[in-house]
Design an enzyme around this catalytic site. Sequence first.
Site, PDB file in Angstrom:
ATOM      1  NE  ARG A  25      -3.591  -2.203   2.710  1.00  0.00           N
ATOM      2  CZ  ARG A  25      -4.398  -2.397   3.744  1.00  0.00           C
ATOM      3  NH1 ARG A  25      -4.406  -1.528   4.746  1.00  0.00           N
ATOM      4  NH2 ARG A  25      -5.193  -3.453   3.783  1.00  0.00           N
TER       5      ARG A  25
ATOM      6  CG  ASP B 279       0.360   6.477   3.148  1.00  0.00           C
ATOM      7  OD1 ASP B 279      -0.472   5.557   3.187  1.00  0.00           O
ATOM      8  OD2 ASP B 279       1.150   6.737   4.075  1.00  0.00           O
TER       9      ASP B 279
ATOM     10  CE1 TYR C 164       7.695   2.590  -0.296  1.00  0.00           C
ATOM     11  CE2 TYR C 164       8.524   0.690   0.900  1.00  0.00           C
ATOM     12  CZ  TYR C 164       7.487   1.361   0.304  1.00  0.00           C
ATOM     13  OH  TYR C 164       6.225   0.812   0.294  1.00  0.00           O
TER      14      TYR C 164
ATOM     15  NE  ARG D 195       5.250  10.059   4.837  1.00  0.00           N
ATOM     16  CZ  ARG D 195       3.931  10.273   4.867  1.00  0.00           C
ATOM     17  NH1 ARG D 195       3.080   9.323   4.473  1.00  0.00           N
ATOM     18  NH2 ARG D 195       3.462  11.429   5.288  1.00  0.00           N
TER      19      ARG D 195
END
Length: 248
Positions: free
Chosen positions: A50, A52, A110, A194
Amino acid sequence: MRNLLLYLEYDGTNYHGWQIQPEDITVQKTVEDAVFKIFKEKISVTGCSRTDAGVHAKKYALSFFTECKIPAERVAVALNTALPYDVRALYCTEVGENFHARFDTVSKTYQYIINNGKYDVFMRNYCWTVKSALDIEKMRSSAKYFLGKHDFKSFMTGEKDVTVRNVFSLDITENGDFINIFISADGFLYNMVRIIVGTLKKIGEGKLDGEKIPEIILARDRSLAGETAPPQGLYLYDVKYEVSEILK
């Protein structure tokens, strides 16, 4: 019935994340609409992760079952005729019937981009502009504390039963004013990347001693870590599977 593994890239600026939502435009719904248009089948696709709202992907993996006879090597070309300009199919391959795009991942990587220079209006949706000067070497020296298997509850939003993850690598590079942070792990908690980036930024600003990271990890207390970096600087960079799983 065939099981296809498809890789995408997308600009998440105009989407409310990957997963289908009742009232919002999402990447999953956009892909399923394109599949329906080309394959003439109502198909639910399974994504590897998933993402965002505002988060991007350079290599996103999904799988789906279909009766369509289009050769796998032609699927990406066909889908791109039905996909919008900010979502592109990269390539497709046929996989075994037991393959699952989410559960069979071995690692995900990432990338996070920080602009530590002048504000760039053309990059505003693709990086985090940080005005304070960042000490890259302090950030790099602190990266080692995140490596390995740890309980990352201090670096997540929300609640989850299992909060242990194994971080394989965390590399920080520079390209002019832009700082690129690459992090690979066997999986990630919600907002984990993050929050790690926000913590590294705090270290780079001199507001947090990097040697405190092991203590923050052990504390399992979100309030001790740095801020949650904004979504627009985050990219799903790579997804890896065991070759044996793909070939089943």
